[in-house]
Design an enzyme around this catalytic site. Structure first.
Site, mmCIF file in Angstrom:
data_model
loop_
_atom_site.group_PDB
_atom_site.id
_atom_site.type_symbol
_atom_site.label_atom_id
_atom_site.label_comp_id
_atom_site.label_asym_id
_atom_site.label_seq_id
_atom_site.Cartn_x
_atom_site.Cartn_y
_atom_site.Cartn_z
ATOM 1 N N TYR A 176 0.838 -1.198 0.000
ATOM 2 C CA TYR A 176 0.000 0.000 0.000
ATOM 3 C C TYR A 176 0.874 1.249 0.000
ATOM 4 O O TYR A 176 2.065 1.212 0.311
ATOM 5 C CB TYR A 176 -0.942 0.003 1.211
ATOM 6 C CG TYR A 176 -0.248 0.156 2.552
ATOM 7 C CD1 TYR A 176 -0.036 1.416 3.099
ATOM 8 C CD2 TYR A 176 0.174 -0.952 3.276
ATOM 9 C CE1 TYR A 176 0.592 1.557 4.331
ATOM 10 C CE2 TYR A 176 0.799 -0.820 4.502
ATOM 11 C CZ TYR A 176 1.006 0.444 5.029
ATOM 12 O OH TYR A 176 1.632 0.584 6.237
ATOM 13 N N CYS A 177 0.241 2.373 -0.378
ATOM 14 C CA CYS A 177 0.904 3.675 -0.345
ATOM 15 C C CYS A 177 -0.173 4.730 -0.115
ATOM 16 O O CYS A 177 -1.311 4.403 0.223
ATOM 17 C CB CYS A 177 1.686 3.930 -1.630
ATOM 18 S SG CYS A 177 0.668 3.859 -3.126
ATOM 19 N N THR A 178 0.142 5.988 -0.309
ATOM 20 C CA THR A 178 -0.796 7.059 0.029
ATOM 21 C C THR A 178 -2.029 7.075 -0.865
ATOM 22 O O THR A 178 -3.160 7.026 -0.392
ATOM 23 C CB THR A 178 -0.095 8.430 -0.047
ATOM 24 O OG1 THR A 178 1.088 8.398 0.748
ATOM 25 C CG2 THR A 178 -1.016 9.531 0.460
#
Length: 318
Positions: A176-178
């Site tokens: 995941y990331c922003t």
């Protein structure tokens, strides 16, 4: 009511003639009074723009006319003043810099996990969860049990993963990331390395915080964002962090009480990172900002830190 529309977007799609699209997009944006930054590369498009409703819609329409961009998605927010000072359409090797060839991020959409399914995925004991963001972002919030690569830049992720893989056994990977762009490219990278059982969170942390009720959430802390809010929590409510405008890291009220904190010049995180020459430049910039503020003007050094124009991660949008 806020009149300026801010639209943030990205799309991985092959754009072999992307340089030819630059003049038309720039003319469209400038003709409609839209400001911000758009990055174009052979792998796709990425950017944040701001302007009137009609102006932003015109630019989004031009973007959707690019090959493979008809289904372009974007996130909108609203503000009273345009956070950007000019319009730029830049040509890049990558729209988010990983620095590894032979990856095909436009194929990663088939590995999405919807936010409402994410808790089940990351609770699987056979799945390792990797946070693809940088150290200063992870430092203020992350999902329970996620692995922190402790990278200073997304460019460091490939080398970190290769070393991690040599030293660890795992069956499945969730990343995941922003907002989705870095983990989408990370999925493509892992697949190019022969890892097939890998997924990523659709829409990133921001979509998760927006859609998953806080009482069901496995997110802990706040999420760093590349704009004037600095951080957000559940329901995307503004967070508690401020920002050091020397190093751009998130800072707390405790950090601001430190002897090492001087507004616009240093904080406890960067006090030893810059030369005296750089500090003098920071001090002069801060002086000019204060003078402009006293005159009721906006100084060039004061602007929203955009996804595509972040000082610490130029070209790295999140």
């Amino acid at each position: 009511m806020a009149e300026i529309v801010v639209a943030a977007f990205y799309k991985f799609t092959p754009l072999p003639d992307y340089a030819e699209d630059q003049p038309g997009l720039l003319a469209c944006a400038e003709g409609h009074g839209v400001k911000g930054t758009i990055l174009l590369a052979a792998e796709g498009v990425n950017g944040t723009i701001a302007g009137s409703r009609n102006g932003v819609d015109a630019v989004l329409g031009a973007l959707k006319a690019l090959p493979g961009c008809a289904d372009l998605d974007w996130k909108e927010s609203y503000t009273d003043d345009n956070p950007f000072l000019r319009m730029k359409v830049r040509l890049k090797k990558e729209i988010v810099t990983l620095g590894v060839g032979d990856v095909e991020p436009h194929k990663s959409h088939e590995r999405y996990v919807e936010p409402h399914d994410w808790n089940k995925v990351i609770s699987d004991p056979d799945t390792i969860v990797i946070d693809t963001r940088n150290d200063y972002e992870v430092g203020i919030g992350a999902f329970e049990g996620a692995i922190d690569p402790k990278t200073a830049s997304f460019r460091d992720f490939a080398a970190w993963f290769r070393k991690f893989r040599e030293e660890n056994q795992f069956k499945k990977v969730a990343m995941y990331c922003t907002g989705g762009i870095r983990c989408e490219k990370s999925v493509a990278f892992l697949r190019s390395e022969g890892v097939e059982d890998v997924v990523h969170l659709k829409g990133g942390i921001l979509k998760y915080l927006e859609t998953v009720p806080e009482e069901e959430s496995l997110w802990r802390g706040e999420c760093f964002v590349f704009d004037s809010r600095v951080s957000v929590g559940h329901d995307l409510a503004p967070g508690s962090y401020d920002q050091c405008f020397a190093c751009r890291r998130p800072i707390t009220e405790e950090d601001k009480a430190s002897l090492h904190y001087v507004a616009g010049i240093s904080c406890p995180h960067c006090v030893d990172e810059y030369s005296e020459e750089r500090r003098r430049a920071f001090a002069e910039r801060q002086k000019q900002i204060q003078l402009a503020k006293a005159r009721g003007e906006q100084h060039l050094g004061v602007k929203m830190v955009s996804r595509t124009d972040h000082p610490r991660e130029s070209g790295d949008p999140e």
